[in-house]
Design a protein around this motif. Structure first.
Motif, PDB file in Angstrom:
ATOM      1  N   LEU A   1     -49.151 -42.839  63.603  1.00 60.32           N
ATOM      2  CA  LEU A   1     -50.089 -43.905  63.947  1.00 60.32           C
ATOM      3  C   LEU A   1     -49.470 -45.290  63.824  1.00 60.32           C
ATOM      4  O   LEU A   1     -50.110 -46.291  64.114  1.00 60.32           O
ATOM      5  N   SER A   2     -48.224 -45.357  63.391  1.00 61.88           N
ATOM      6  CA  SER A   2     -47.555 -46.637  63.172  1.00 61.88           C
ATOM      7  C   SER A   2     -47.407 -47.421  64.469  1.00 61.88           C
ATOM      8  O   SER A   2     -47.204 -46.842  65.546  1.00 61.88           O
ATOM      9  N   GLU A   3     -47.487 -48.736  64.356  1.00 62.23           N
ATOM     10  CA  GLU A   3     -47.283 -49.594  65.526  1.00 62.23           C
ATOM     11  C   GLU A   3     -45.800 -49.843  65.794  1.00 62.23           C
ATOM     12  O   GLU A   3     -45.443 -50.506  66.758  1.00 62.23           O
ATOM     13  N   GLU A   4     -44.946 -49.300  64.939  1.00 61.79           N
ATOM     14  CA  GLU A   4     -43.510 -49.380  65.166  1.00 61.79           C
ATOM     15  C   GLU A   4     -43.022 -48.107  65.830  1.00 61.79           C
ATOM     16  O   GLU A   4     -43.443 -47.004  65.465  1.00 61.79           O
TER      17      GLU A   4
ATOM     18  N   ASN B   1     -47.228 -54.161  71.060  1.00 58.26           N
ATOM     19  CA  ASN B   1     -48.355 -55.091  71.024  1.00 58.26           C
ATOM     20  C   ASN B   1     -49.650 -54.349  70.712  1.00 58.26           C
ATOM     21  O   ASN B   1     -49.664 -53.132  70.528  1.00 58.26           O
ATOM     22  N   GLN B   2     -50.745 -55.085  70.674  1.00 57.03           N
ATOM     23  CA  GLN B   2     -52.022 -54.502  70.263  1.00 57.03           C
ATOM     24  C   GLN B   2     -52.469 -53.386  71.197  1.00 57.03           C
ATOM     25  O   GLN B   2     -52.954 -52.342  70.744  1.00 57.03           O
ATOM     26  N   GLN B   3     -52.312 -53.603  72.499  1.00 62.98           N
ATOM     27  CA  GLN B   3     -52.693 -52.565  73.462  1.00 62.98           C
ATOM     28  C   GLN B   3     -51.824 -51.328  73.292  1.00 62.98           C
ATOM     29  O   GLN B   3     -52.310 -50.194  73.350  1.00 62.98           O
TER      30      GLN B   3
ATOM     31  N   LEU C   1     -54.289 -43.571  69.862  1.00 64.33           N
ATOM     32  CA  LEU C   1     -55.200 -42.685  70.582  1.00 64.33           C
ATOM     33  C   LEU C   1     -54.526 -41.350  70.889  1.00 64.33           C
ATOM     34  O   LEU C   1     -55.107 -40.278  70.669  1.00 64.33           O
ATOM     35  N   VAL C   2     -53.286 -41.420  71.382  1.00 56.87           N
ATOM     36  CA  VAL C   2     -52.542 -40.192  71.697  1.00 56.87           C
ATOM     37  C   VAL C   2     -52.266 -39.400  70.426  1.00 56.87           C
ATOM     38  O   VAL C   2     -52.437 -38.177  70.378  1.00 56.87           O
ATOM     39  N   ALA C   3     -51.835 -40.110  69.355  1.00 57.04           N
ATOM     40  CA  ALA C   3     -51.517 -39.425  68.104  1.00 57.04           C
ATOM     41  C   ALA C   3     -52.744 -38.736  67.513  1.00 57.04           C
ATOM     42  O   ALA C   3     -52.671 -37.586  67.056  1.00 57.04           O
TER      43      ALA C   3
END
Length: 338
Positions: free
Chosen positions: A169-172, A36-38, A45-47
């Motif tokens: 940085l991917s959201e997957e 999700n967005q969070q 942020l970690v990456a």
């Protein structure tokens, strides 16, 4: 609660899917989780921290070198921590945990996985799940960091850059339950996973403390922190990330793996054998990446020696017959003798 079985005894999560899972593994969506967005914000942020903070340390190391404020202690700490970093990732995270290439006692396994955690490449479950998914979908849709999945202008250059760092940085992300279930069931491995940040920060604090004790000053603490910590982390990870970028685009391909993996000897030298990606993708379950004895594979050489001493066991060596069968049929190419 995880059991006290070893990684090597729970082969259900090995890199190659079980027969019942193969149909599901053919789908690019298999084992991929979209956060999700969070969650995406936290991942990025970690990456970004992993990319930028060590880079700042590297810049400071260059500055200290140029102004002549670096001692031999700093360089020794850099070398020792680089070895711990790369050996932990190569032998512990990669060959032992992700590919079950050998067996080790609890103390040895703990030491290897803690060493790998100092690399700041992510907690063990994340690392193993990502890597196994990479092998399942190598250089096709579903691969988390292939350089060959970009379209449009300058696709190769964009793909090379993407596969080196921005893919993080991917959201997957890769499902731990799908790709690393055996790690979740191993008490020692799961302990290292849960305490990841302890070992990550220890990899920064220990060289800082040693630098301060040896030199007897705060300048020594700073040099240890920069050279044995952040700068080491930056340099080692740049070479490590070349395995997923450079070694899937440039280099030799002695084996036809139906992907774009290559052997890059200069990457292999700095990554203790990980740059021999074409060899590795041909035989992912073997503890050696060097098919021939002279191919640069420090991790493979160390594991062979440790096997002779009984520190590790269950090592699987490349079979000349198997190698000859898998090797790309190139006119005039000779089968290896080792």
């Amino acid at each position: 609660m995880p059991s006290d079985t070893t990684i090597d005894e729970t082969r259900a999560g090995a890199a190659a899917p079980r027969p019942a899972d193969r149909a599901r593994a053919r789908s690019p969506a298999a084992g991929i989780v979209k956060v999700n967005q969070q969650g995406a914000f936290a991942i990025r942020l970690v990456a970004l921290s992993v990319m930028l903070v060590p880079f700042a340390g590297f810049v400071e190391a260059v500055r200290l070198t140029l102004v002549g404020q670096v001692t031999m202690t700093a360089w020794v700490l850099f070398a020792v921590m680089y070895f711990i970093h790369m050996a932990g990732v190569s032998m512990g995270f990669h060959r032992m945990a992700a590919h079950l290439a050998f067996k080790a006692g609890r103390a040895t396994k703990l030491a290897m996985l803690i060493a790998g955690s100092t690399a700041a490449q992510g907690p063990l479950l994340y690392w193993v799940a990502t890597h196994r998914r990479h092998h399942a979908f190598s250089d096709r849709e579903g691969d988390p960091h292939s350089p060959h999945l970009k379209d449009g202008p300058m696709a190769k250059l964009r793909g090379l850059w993407w596969s080196h760092m921005p893919w993080m940085l991917s959201e997957e992300t890769s499902s731990w339950g799908r790709w690393a279930k055996d790690i979740m069931g191993d008490r020692t491995a799961f302990f290292v996973h849960r305490t990841y940040f302890v070992w990550l920060f220890a990899g920064l604090a220990v060289p800082a403390a040693v630098g301060g004790l040896v030199l007897g000053s705060w300048a020594g603490v700073w040099q240890g922190f920069i050279f044995g910590g952040l700068a080491r982390m930056f340099v080692a990870n740049q070479f490590a990330w070349c395995v997923g970028s450079v070694c899937h685009m440039f280099g030799g391909r002695p084996f036809d793996n139906r992907d774009e993996s290559t052997n890059s000897w200069w990457v292999a030298v700095f990554t203790f054998g990980e740059g021999l990606q074409n060899n590795h993708h041909a035989f992912p379950w073997w503890h050696r990446h060097g098919v021939k004895w002279f191919e640069p594979d420090l991790s493979g050489w160390l594991l062979t020696g440790m096997g002779k001493l009984g520190i590790v066991w269950g090592l699987r060596d490349p079979s000349p017959t198997k190698i000859a069968r898998v090797r790309r049929k190139i006119p005039g190419a000779a089968a290896p003798s080792s």
